[in-house]
Write an enzyme that holds these catalytic residues in place. Structure first.
Site, PDB file in Angstrom:
ATOM      1  N   HIS A 177      -8.681  -0.602  -4.505  1.00 35.22           N
ATOM      2  CA  HIS A 177      -7.836  -1.531  -5.246  1.00 35.22           C
ATOM      3  C   HIS A 177      -8.730  -2.521  -5.983  1.00 35.22           C
ATOM      4  O   HIS A 177      -9.774  -2.911  -5.478  1.00 35.22           O
ATOM      5  CB  HIS A 177      -6.883  -2.278  -4.308  1.00 35.22           C
ATOM      6  CG  HIS A 177      -5.761  -2.949  -5.056  1.00 35.22           C
ATOM      7  ND1 HIS A 177      -5.939  -4.146  -5.724  1.00 35.22           N
ATOM      8  CD2 HIS A 177      -4.475  -2.595  -5.268  1.00 35.22           C
ATOM      9  CE1 HIS A 177      -4.794  -4.490  -6.308  1.00 35.22           C
ATOM     10  NE2 HIS A 177      -3.901  -3.569  -6.054  1.00 35.22           N
ATOM     11  N   LYS A 209       6.694  -2.570   0.316  1.00 38.28           N
ATOM     12  CA  LYS A 209       7.169  -3.926   0.032  1.00 38.28           C
ATOM     13  C   LYS A 209       8.210  -4.322   1.081  1.00 38.28           C
ATOM     14  O   LYS A 209       8.880  -3.449   1.620  1.00 38.28           O
ATOM     15  CB  LYS A 209       7.797  -3.984  -1.371  1.00 38.28           C
ATOM     16  CG  LYS A 209       6.928  -3.434  -2.486  1.00 38.28           C
ATOM     17  CD  LYS A 209       5.794  -4.351  -2.838  1.00 38.28           C
ATOM     18  CE  LYS A 209       4.996  -3.800  -4.031  1.00 38.28           C
ATOM     19  NZ  LYS A 209       3.867  -4.678  -4.393  1.00 38.28           N
TER      20      LYS A 209
END
Length: 443
Positions: free
Chosen positions: A260, A141
């Site tokens: 994902h 992040k």
């Protein structure tokens, strides 16, 4: 036959038998009128059949309709064709108010036409030389906006601190601020540097998802040339054809494949319409992937415990018995198709570690993005805190302690000899995500 369980809500005035028959016909050989070419084939051989209907407890307007589809309706080894047939057109049918595909039973004969996961759970552990505990990951992040060099630095710090994997976010592909080739190079450098310092095998999920299959394969080939152990794909937005292509390449070239599920909640979150994630999970095991995100039960994303444990077993085990208390409508035999490791990711931190260890067991990846990078001392101490918490929970479990009852005590004990964990516990002691799940079991 392939068996399907549909949750059907007919329009007012439409009897459930008619609705079930319409679903079976529209998703197999039927059309809206009789056509003369019907006489040129054996419709009895090819048509889907609704063979059982049961009311849903507590909802007089809903029914579970069971449909059987002859195997000859489906192309071998094609999850794409399977979904095109079963859910391609019928969900827009006017006679139905809403429709949801709850589960599929894939017969052994059809399962054997799929390669499945590139490697599977045991081969992955052997490649990584990591046993007896869950694997640990971290999504880097901020997910968008970092330069490739700063991104690689964050990867290095997390891996050096004790994590097994770091991860590209699902929407990191090749944007103007960070082109894919630069990211791959800096991440590979970070992996090798962290491996040299720790003596452990490390990996970063390099997202190969791209606008075309050709570009996706170019990225996967470049990753293999760098010598990294794992790549990643967004299998729903990328599509099953692209995913199966990549899975075959990964098996042939020794790459692990992390999957994902971006976009899944568009399909599976509503209880009355769409498709349950257990169906998407089964399709992924057939199409191919070594990891897939499977919710956390305790974090920020949707997932009821019994339902989650049901499809986690469908991902990992060879043989799963029908168990409606966990949402499993059919007994499923995977005939030694390799298992997929479920990934718990989304809003989890060190206080969740006992619950995650108990819920998911050893064959899982516990992935802490903000729960690593949000540590007040930096990325590496955040990784240390998570690794210490995990090791403490595994040790306590192996000693016979009850993680559900003693979880907080176990974490506090570990804090005494890990200042990094102590700081993390202080930061996240008040963070909770307590909302009722939208998708629940029928009572």
């Amino acid at each position: 036959d392939i068996l399907a369980a549909f949750r059907v809500t007919p329009q007012p005035g439409v009897p459930p038998e008619e609705a079930g028959a319409a679903v079976a016909a529209e998703s197999s050989t039927g059309t809206w009128t009789t056509v003369w070419t019907d006489g040129l084939t054996s419709l009895d051989r090819y048509k889907g059949r609704c063979y059982h209907i049961e009311p849903v407890p507590g909802d007089p307007d809903q029914y579970i309709c069971y449909v059987a589809y002859p195997l000859d309706l489906f192309e071998e080894g094609s999850x794409t064709n399977m979904f095109t047939s079963i859910v391609g057109n019928v969900f827009g049918f006017k006679a139905l108010r809403v429709l949801r595909l709850e589960d599929l039973r894939i017969p052994v004969a059809y399962t054997k036409t799929f390669q499945g996961p590139p490697h599977g759970i045991q081969v992955e552990r052997d490649k990584l030389n990591k046993y007896g505990r869950p694997l640990m990951g971290c999504t880097i992040k901020p997910k968008l906006g970092l330069s490739a060099k700063n991104y690689g630095r964050a990867v290095y710090e997390c891996l050096r601190g004790g994590l097994d994997f770091t991860k590209d976010d699902e929407n990191v592909n090749s944007q103007p601020f960070m082109r894919w080739r630069d990211r791959f190079l800096f991440c590979a450098e970070a992996i090798y540097k962290a491996q040299a310092e720790t003596g452990e095998i490390k990996g970063h999920y390099l997202n190969a998802t791209a606008g075309t299959c050709e570009e996706m394969m170019k990225r996967a080939i470049f990753a293999r040339e760098l010598g990294v152990p794992i790549v990643m794909h967004d299998y729903l937005t990328g599509g099953f054809t692209a995913n199966t292509t990549l899975a075959h390449y990964c098996r042939d070239n020794g790459l692990l494949l992390h999957i994902h599920r971006a976009m899944h909640a568009v399909i599976d979150r509503q209880k009355n319409h769409g498709m349950h994630f257990r169906v998407l999970a089964k399709a992924l095991r057939m199409s191919g992937g070594d990891h897939i995100h499977a919710g956390t039960v305790v974090g920020k994303l949707e997932g009821e415990r019994d339902i989650t444990l049901g499809f986690v077993d469908l991902l990992r085990d060879d043989y799963i018995e029908k168990d409606r208390s966990r949402g499993i409508y059919f007994t499923q035999d995977w005939v030694s198709l390799p298992g997929v490791i479920p990934v718990a990711s989304g809003g989890i931190h060190v206080w969740h570690m006992p619950a995650l260890t108990e819920i998911f067991g050893d064959d899982s990846v516990l992935q802490f993005g903000g729960g690593t990078l949000g540590h007040p001392w930096g990325n590496a101490p955040g990784a240390v805190a998570n690794r210490v918490a995990l090791e403490a929970c595994v040790k306590a479990r192996n000693e016979g302690r009850d993680l559900a009852a003693e979880g907080n005590v176990i974490i506090r004990e570990a804090c005494k000899w890990s200042p990094e964990l102590s700081a993390a516990c202080e930061v996240w002691k008040e963070i909770k995500f307590e909302f009722e799940a939208m998708d629940t079991l029928d009572k």
